[in-house]
Design a protein around this motif. Structure first.
Motif, PDB file in Angstrom:
ATOM      1  N   THR A 132       0.826  -1.194   0.000  1.00 36.79           N
ATOM      2  CA  THR A 132       0.000   0.000   0.000  1.00 36.79           C
ATOM      3  C   THR A 132       0.867   1.253   0.000  1.00 36.79           C
ATOM      4  O   THR A 132       0.634   2.176  -0.787  1.00 36.79           O
ATOM      5  CB  THR A 132      -0.917   0.022   1.238  1.00 36.79           C
ATOM      6  N   TYR A 149       0.893   3.829  -3.009  1.00 41.16           N
ATOM      7  CA  TYR A 149       0.388   5.174  -2.726  1.00 41.16           C
ATOM      8  C   TYR A 149       1.410   6.224  -3.131  1.00 41.16           C
ATOM      9  O   TYR A 149       1.078   7.227  -3.776  1.00 41.16           O
ATOM     10  CB  TYR A 149       0.062   5.291  -1.239  1.00 41.16           C
ATOM     11  N   SER A 150       2.645   5.972  -2.770  1.00 37.40           N
ATOM     12  CA  SER A 150       3.701   6.932  -3.074  1.00 37.40           C
ATOM     13  C   SER A 150       3.827   7.150  -4.579  1.00 37.40           C
ATOM     14  O   SER A 150       3.941   8.281  -5.051  1.00 37.40           O
ATOM     15  CB  SER A 150       5.013   6.423  -2.486  1.00 37.40           C
ATOM     16  N   LYS A 206       0.414   8.861  -6.122  1.00 35.27           N
ATOM     17  CA  LYS A 206      -0.047  10.192  -5.734  1.00 35.27           C
ATOM     18  C   LYS A 206       0.987  11.297  -5.875  1.00 35.27           C
ATOM     19  O   LYS A 206       0.635  12.456  -5.896  1.00 35.27           O
ATOM     20  CB  LYS A 206      -0.539  10.155  -4.277  1.00 35.27           C
ATOM     21  N   PHE A 233      -5.403   3.723  -6.376  1.00 37.42           N
ATOM     22  CA  PHE A 233      -5.139   5.059  -5.813  1.00 37.42           C
ATOM     23  C   PHE A 233      -5.230   6.125  -6.882  1.00 37.42           C
ATOM     24  O   PHE A 233      -5.685   7.236  -6.637  1.00 37.42           O
ATOM     25  CB  PHE A 233      -3.758   5.103  -5.167  1.00 37.42           C
ATOM     26  N   ASP A 251      -8.309  14.910  -0.964  1.00 33.77           N
ATOM     27  CA  ASP A 251      -6.942  15.232  -0.546  1.00 33.77           C
ATOM     28  C   ASP A 251      -6.739  16.739  -0.513  1.00 33.77           C
ATOM     29  O   ASP A 251      -6.205  17.304   0.437  1.00 33.77           O
ATOM     30  CB  ASP A 251      -5.904  14.682  -1.531  1.00 33.77           C
ATOM     31  N   LEU A 256      -2.767  10.509   4.395  1.00 30.79           N
ATOM     32  CA  LEU A 256      -2.578   9.078   4.143  1.00 30.79           C
ATOM     33  C   LEU A 256      -3.474   8.240   5.053  1.00 30.79           C
ATOM     34  O   LEU A 256      -4.200   7.359   4.592  1.00 30.79           O
ATOM     35  CB  LEU A 256      -1.108   8.711   4.342  1.00 30.79           C
ATOM     36  N   ALA A 274      -6.728   8.344   2.498  1.00 33.20           N
ATOM     37  CA  ALA A 274      -6.373   7.364   1.466  1.00 33.20           C
ATOM     38  C   ALA A 274      -6.596   5.927   1.949  1.00 33.20           C
ATOM     39  O   ALA A 274      -7.244   5.135   1.281  1.00 33.20           O
ATOM     40  CB  ALA A 274      -4.924   7.560   1.045  1.00 33.20           C
ATOM     41  N   LEU A 275      -6.083   5.594   3.132  1.00 30.77           N
ATOM     42  CA  LEU A 275      -6.169   4.209   3.584  1.00 30.77           C
ATOM     43  C   LEU A 275      -7.605   3.745   3.842  1.00 30.77           C
ATOM     44  O   LEU A 275      -7.967   2.660   3.405  1.00 30.77           O
ATOM     45  CB  LEU A 275      -5.287   3.981   4.804  1.00 30.77           C
TER      46      LEU A 275
END
Lengths: 313, 302
Positions: B96, B100-101, B104, B178, B186, B200, B204-205
């Motif tokens: 994850t 995500y990194s 995004k 994502f 966001d 995050l 996001a999570l």
């Protein structure tokens, strides 16, 4: 808000640092458990390795291991050829089969969800050790037939073999070309493998199909198009990106599957009696290059051959 | 009276063909499993009775008990559940964060990192298995060398760094997910002064919960059946897949001195794989929606 005390870092720099922090575990792992092993494996493949006591002694051999794998070790070449042949037969089959099943399951009918769940089941239970057992176990493979054969001194041949032979004879007596008959009988023998490797692809293709806007079909119906034309002019172009993704997935999956005999063969070179790590690594590298070439060829075929239609967004 | 038109007849024929075909397919998928169950229920006498083709004459659960004994079932079971669950959790966390990194943020090395992930997916595991083994055999922590073989730490480390079984695939799935999440939330949070960590964990999570459950389940199931890692790292330390792999020899060791037939061992393997796969079937019965839908979602996202 603190006024007059400027932030030492701008928001975008902060974001970049944050991104790197999140990536840190993966990058560490990549270097330790992927990059370093890959470099080491290339190093092994260029060396002969002997154990003297607990220490490994390397003696540099250049590309001798590769030469030996390709031209001296006769088994490797035939295993490699068999592996590629299996790929060439199975990948198109899996793709056509998945597409066909997706066509069947696309329309709503009673029991559709249940069918989907069952067809996805092999993704869960035909992996790893279970796949190995299914392929090697005596009772499961040959069933009761072989046991009774063994009891009656193995007079009769096994039943599956017999039907397959019968069909072969029939087709040959119809004057069909040998190669085609060979292909058909291979298809039949591989059917279970094809079915159990199609779970992900079927579900993916159905989903892709469902995401096509209905307005396209409505428009074509007004123009008087038949279902056959709809399939080739709308469905196939619209899901072609997913067909491409599925093909790549299928190739990778076939190459890495637990019942791939070539992988077992290579591992046996390293762990068996010969304990020849160098040779085994060289074989792995040859294998990897071939995997990469196959993927490249398929990529070129799809992208350059304009088989994939990407929608403008 | 219902009038039969050619159109109706065509539909009816198609429906019949479809059901016949689908029943055939379902049978093909289930038959080997059914076969295993039937074989396992045979009594010892039935095993060598050539008149039995499918159903046993004398039902017996002996083979299950023997298989469970040989695998040391409950101890192994609990241990494997523990390890697979931990692997799953670690894998979820690692995949994850990585996904995500990449999905995004914009940063200079983004393309390189994406390439690295694709590479981990494409390289055959057999290429790195031996060096990986030696890495864990003498693992170097700040100059100290320890062996991590026969310890679950080796597996956990691989999953914790998203370099485990099919990690690349999961990272990709999550990345697509994502990417398609609306950025409005966001941005709103950012305007309100939330920092990156808060975005995050608070936005996001929770939004990706379903995908994370999926990654957990797939990791759990695939690690359960995996022999690539377990046979490489674990020797003394028994997990379900290695126990099943060695079931014949452990049964022979338990019954030293008696003559065990080849067919008996084969039956034992069947019974062993039934009790091996049973927990996975239970998981699948309850979570099949999650499994199937995750693949569907990835299809729609593309």
């Amino acid at each position: 808000m603190k006024i007059g005390k400027p932030d030492s870092l701008s928001s975008s720099t902060k974001k970049k640092i944050f991104a790197y922090i999140l990536l840190l575990p993966f990058v560490c792992g990549f270097i330790l458990f992927f990059l370093r092993p890959i470099i080491l494996s290339f190093f092994y493949s260029l060396n002969g390795m002997n154990m003297s006591g607990a220490k490994i002694v390397y003696n540099f051999k250049g590309f001798q291991n590769y030469y030996q794998a390709l031209f001296v070790n006769t088994d490797f070449r035939s295993e490699l050829a068999a592996s590629i042949r299996q790929l060439v037969v199975n990948v198109p089959l899996i793709m056509f089969f998945s597409l066909f099943i997706a066509t069947l399951l696309n329309k709503e009918f009673y029991g559709r969800n249940f069918t989907r769940v069952i067809l996805f089941l092999p993704v869960i239970i035909s992996t790893g050790i279970l796949l190995q057992i299914e392929n090697s176990d005596y009772l499961l493979n040959e069933g009761q037939q072989l046991i009774s054969d063994a009891l009656s001194d193995g007079a009769a041949s096994s039943s599956t073999y017999e039907t397959s032979m019968g069909l072969k004879d029939l087709l040959l007596s119809l004057n069909m070309p040998d190669k085609l008959v060979g292909y058909i009988s291979q298809v039949i023998e591989n059917f279970y493998v094809v079915l159990t490797s199609s779970g992900v692809q079927i579900v993916l293709l159905i989903a892709a199909w469902q995401s096509i806007p209905p307005s396209l079909y409505e428009a074509s119906a007004i123009e008087g198009a038949t279902a056959w034309e709809d399939f080739w002019k709308i469905t196939i172009p619209m899901i072609s990106p997913y067909i491409f993704v599925c093909t790549i997935y299928t190739i990778v999956d076939t190459f890495m599957s637990a019942n791939n005999t070539l992988v077992t063969f290579i591992n046996n070179i390293a762990t068996g009696q010969t304990m020849d790590y160098g040779l085994s690594s060289a074989m792995s590298w040859i294998y990897f290059v071939i995997v990469a070439l196959c993927l490249g060829a398929v990529g070129l075929l799809f992208l350059r051959g304009k088989l994939v239609t990407y929608q403008e967004r | 009276m219902v009038k039969i038109t050619p159109g109706k007849l065509k539909n009816l024929l198609f429906a019949i063909f479809r059901y016949a075909f689908i029943i055939g397919l379902i049978f093909t998928v289930l038959y080997p499993q059914l076969n295993k169950i039937v074989i396992s229920f045979r009594s010892d006498a039935d095993l060598i009775d050539s008149s039995i083709l499918f159903m046993p004459k004398h039902f017996s659960v002996d083979s299950f008990i023997q298989a469970a004994d040989s695998m040391d079932y409950w101890t192994t079971f609990l241990r494997t559940v523990f390890i697979c669950a931990l692997c799953g959790l670690f894998h979820v966390a690692a995949c994850t964060l990585t996904a995500y990194s990449i999905a995004k943020f914009d940063f200079p090395l983004k393309k390189v990192i994406t390439g690295m992930i694709i590479l981990t997916f494409l390289v055959p595991p057999s290429l790195i298995s031996l060096p990986l083994y030696t890495t864990f055999q003498s693992f170097n922590i700040f100059g100290m060398t320890v062996t991590l073989l026969d310890k679950p730490v080796s597996l956990l480390l691989l999953y914790l760094t998203a370099n485990g079984l099919k990690s690349g695939l999961f990272v990709f799935l999550l990345m697509q997910y994502f990417r398609n999440m609306p950025r409005v939330l966001d941005e709103a949070a950012e305007v309100d002064g939330a920092n990156n960590w808060q975005i995050l964990f608070k936005i996001a999570l929770p939004g990706a919960k379903v995908m994370m459950v999926t990654v957990f389940l797939f990791t759990f199931v695939w690690q359960w059946t995996d022999t690539y890692y377990t046979s490489m790292f674990f020797n003394e330390y028994t997990v379900m897949s290695t126990a099943l792999n060695r079931i014949a020899s452990s049964f022979a060791a338990l019954n030293a001195g008696t003559d065990i037939s080849f067919i008996k061992l084969s039956q034992l393997t069947s019974a062993g794989s039934i009790i091996f796969v049973l927990p996975l079937i239970v998981i699948y019965i309850f979570c099949n929606k999650t499994f199937v839908q995750s693949v569907e979602n990835s299809g729609i996202v593309g």
